[in-house]
Motif scaffolding. Sequence first.
Motif, PDB file in Angstrom:
ATOM      1  N   VAL A   1       0.861  -1.183   0.000  1.00  0.00           N
ATOM      2  CA  VAL A   1       0.000   0.000   0.000  1.00  0.00           C
ATOM      3  C   VAL A   1       0.897   1.232   0.000  1.00  0.00           C
ATOM      4  CG1 VAL A   1      -1.882  -1.204   1.196  1.00  0.00           C
ATOM      5  CG2 VAL A   1      -0.171   0.044   2.538  1.00  0.00           C
TER       6      VAL A   1
ATOM      7  N   ASP B   1      -2.957   3.887   4.910  1.00  0.00           N
ATOM      8  CA  ASP B   1      -3.552   2.800   4.125  1.00  0.00           C
ATOM      9  C   ASP B   1      -3.333   1.459   4.843  1.00  0.00           C
ATOM     10  OD1 ASP B   1      -3.794   4.154   1.061  1.00  0.00           O
ATOM     11  OD2 ASP B   1      -2.195   4.958   2.330  1.00  0.00           O
TER      12      ASP B   1
ATOM     13  N   LEU C   1      -2.204  -1.681  -3.705  1.00  0.00           N
ATOM     14  CA  LEU C   1      -3.379  -0.840  -3.485  1.00  0.00           C
ATOM     15  C   LEU C   1      -2.982   0.614  -3.684  1.00  0.00           C
ATOM     16  CD1 LEU C   1      -6.366  -0.645  -2.516  1.00  0.00           C
ATOM     17  CD2 LEU C   1      -5.442  -0.288  -0.211  1.00  0.00           C
TER      18      LEU C   1
ATOM     19  N   THR D   1      -4.821  -2.618  -7.887  1.00  0.00           N
ATOM     20  CA  THR D   1      -6.201  -2.173  -7.729  1.00  0.00           C
ATOM     21  C   THR D   1      -6.168  -0.868  -6.946  1.00  0.00           C
ATOM     22  OG1 THR D   1      -6.659  -3.265  -5.602  1.00  0.00           O
ATOM     23  CG2 THR D   1      -6.994  -4.572  -7.598  1.00  0.00           C
ATOM     24  N   GLY D   2      -7.299  -0.197  -6.904  1.00  0.00           N
ATOM     25  CA  GLY D   2      -7.309   1.061  -6.166  1.00  0.00           C
ATOM     26  C   GLY D   2      -8.699   1.631  -6.052  1.00  0.00           C
TER      27      GLY D   2
ATOM     28  N   ALA E   1     -11.485  -3.313  -3.888  1.00  0.00           N
ATOM     29  CA  ALA E   1     -10.070  -3.323  -4.262  1.00  0.00           C
ATOM     30  C   ALA E   1      -9.257  -4.236  -3.358  1.00  0.00           C
ATOM     31  CB  ALA E   1      -9.519  -1.897  -4.218  1.00  0.00           C
ATOM     32  N   VAL E   2      -9.474  -4.138  -2.051  1.00  0.00           N
ATOM     33  CA  VAL E   2      -8.701  -4.957  -1.118  1.00  0.00           C
ATOM     34  C   VAL E   2      -9.076  -6.428  -1.245  1.00  0.00           C
ATOM     35  CG1 VAL E   2      -8.164  -5.389   1.308  1.00  0.00           C
ATOM     36  CG2 VAL E   2      -8.365  -3.043   0.485  1.00  0.00           C
TER      37      VAL E   2
END
Length: 275
Positions: A118, A123, A169, A193-194, A260-261
Amino acid sequence: MSDRYGDIFSGHPHTARRTVPRVDADPDLVVEDAASGFCGAVVGFDRSYDGDFVKLEDARGAVRLFALREAAFLIDGEPVTLVRPRTPAAARPTRSASGSTRVEGLRAKVAAPSRIWVEGVHDAALVERVWGHDLRVEGVVVEHLEGLDNLAARLTDFGPGPGKKVGVLVDHLVTGSKETQLTTGLGEYVLVTGHPYIDVWQAVKPAVLGIPEWPRVPRGEDWKTGVCRRLGWGTPQEGWRRVYSAVNSFRDLEAPLLGAVERLIDFVTEPGGPF
């Protein structure tokens, strides 16, 4: 001489005391605040110098705090006194903060080769707050990059490959952004991803912080500093304490961050080839 009338006040409707039942405020119990009419499910608790408060979430996702006072709530139209439940060992929550099945008696697992990265410490803290249990079950380590500019060098050092994947992320992952340019073409063993928010703070629902929406901060002004100034939160450090303490489960986060996570966890825990 006998009293032919007895006690004329006994049982009088203005003097009889009605017993209000005490009910444990178990998770997902739906109640109505008698004063405001706000109706919602129990999603958590808070405590201050004023006493204990219960968090209720309504059908639209709005969360409000209410003091745990005598006869302050209604269930099926009847007054009740909510009490904070004492959770015995045999009745611990079966769900983690992410909503997954909780694994009891969990022991530390040897860290898997794959990693989730991250951008910064905030985050990482929010990911741990909500998905920490799940990640320990899988043995997945979350590390922060101290800035997305370090991603390329970190990947070179790490050397992703089969069984050694990296999930990244990213904040503000939108078309045409600097973040998108830095995270393209990284190979089949890296998944990025984000979320669309400028900062991960924005992925926390405003309602859980007691604000109608996140303030708009002009381009060029430090976003956290600008937010804290407009909300009267003091320094960014003080603002972060507010944000972090408001998050108790996945319900407190916006859907783009949740999705995303979850995708990253699936990616780094899937054996073998690419996602």
